[in-house]
Design a protein around this motif. Sequence first.
Motif, PDB file in Angstrom:
ATOM      1  N   ALA A  21     -10.550  22.617  13.360  1.00  0.00           N
ATOM      2  CA  ALA A  21     -11.070  21.298  12.999  1.00  0.00           C
ATOM      3  C   ALA A  21     -12.256  20.902  13.863  1.00  0.00           C
ATOM      4  N   ASP A  22     -12.331  21.453  15.076  1.00  0.00           N
ATOM      5  CA  ASP A  22     -13.426  21.080  15.970  1.00  0.00           C
ATOM      6  C   ASP A  22     -14.578  22.093  15.959  1.00  0.00           C
ATOM      7  N   GLN A  24     -16.113  16.420   6.194  1.00  0.00           N
ATOM      8  CA  GLN A  24     -16.916  16.120   7.374  1.00  0.00           C
ATOM      9  C   GLN A  24     -16.931  14.621   7.661  1.00  0.00           C
ATOM     10  N   THR A  75     -14.572  12.523   6.823  1.00  0.00           N
ATOM     11  CA  THR A  75     -13.231  12.206   7.299  1.00  0.00           C
ATOM     12  C   THR A  75     -13.080  12.554   8.764  1.00  0.00           C
ATOM     13  N   LYS A  76     -13.605  13.715   9.171  1.00  0.00           N
ATOM     14  CA  LYS A  76     -13.539  14.105  10.582  1.00  0.00           C
ATOM     15  C   LYS A  76     -14.304  13.126  11.461  1.00  0.00           C
ATOM     16  N   VAL A 105     -14.845   9.893  10.851  1.00  0.00           N
ATOM     17  CA  VAL A 105     -14.087   8.652  10.907  1.00  0.00           C
ATOM     18  C   VAL A 105     -12.892   8.784  11.823  1.00  0.00           C
ATOM     19  N   ILE A 106     -12.165   9.891  11.728  1.00  0.00           N
ATOM     20  CA  ILE A 106     -10.990  10.103  12.578  1.00  0.00           C
ATOM     21  C   ILE A 106     -11.403  10.181  14.048  1.00  0.00           C
ATOM     22  N   GLU A 107     -12.497  10.873  14.328  1.00  0.00           N
ATOM     23  CA  GLU A 107     -12.965  10.991  15.714  1.00  0.00           C
ATOM     24  C   GLU A 107     -13.419   9.637  16.250  1.00  0.00           C
ATOM     25  N   ARG A 125     -12.304   6.699  15.349  1.00  0.00           N
ATOM     26  CA  ARG A 125     -11.132   5.853  15.572  1.00  0.00           C
ATOM     27  C   ARG A 125     -10.329   6.275  16.800  1.00  0.00           C
ATOM     28  N   SER A 126     -10.327   7.565  17.090  1.00  0.00           N
ATOM     29  CA  SER A 126      -9.500   8.046  18.213  1.00  0.00           C
ATOM     30  C   SER A 126     -10.242   8.015  19.545  1.00  0.00           C
TER      31      SER A 126
END
Length: 82
Positions: free
Chosen positions: A7-8, A71, A73-74, A76-78, A80-81
């Motif tokens: 994922a990274d 991409q 989604t990744k 947005v997730i990054e 938020r975290s």
Amino acid sequence: MLNMRGADSPVFVNEITRNPMVWVAIAVGVGLLALAVWVPVAADVLGIAPLPLAGWLLVAGFSLLPLVIVQLTKIVIEARSG
């Protein structure tokens, strides 16, 4: 053994895109598609008609859509975290 890309890992430079057999498989797939579409005998057997340019652009756009969605989604997730 070849694993799916992490994922990274970068989108275009990773363990999958460095494998020459992946590129051979893509070339064979594109070649077979081209033969099916542009060789009249194959097109008649398969019962298909050539797409206009707008149709090919639509196919290309929808083919790239999953890449763009993943991409984004990744991102947005990054965001938020962290």
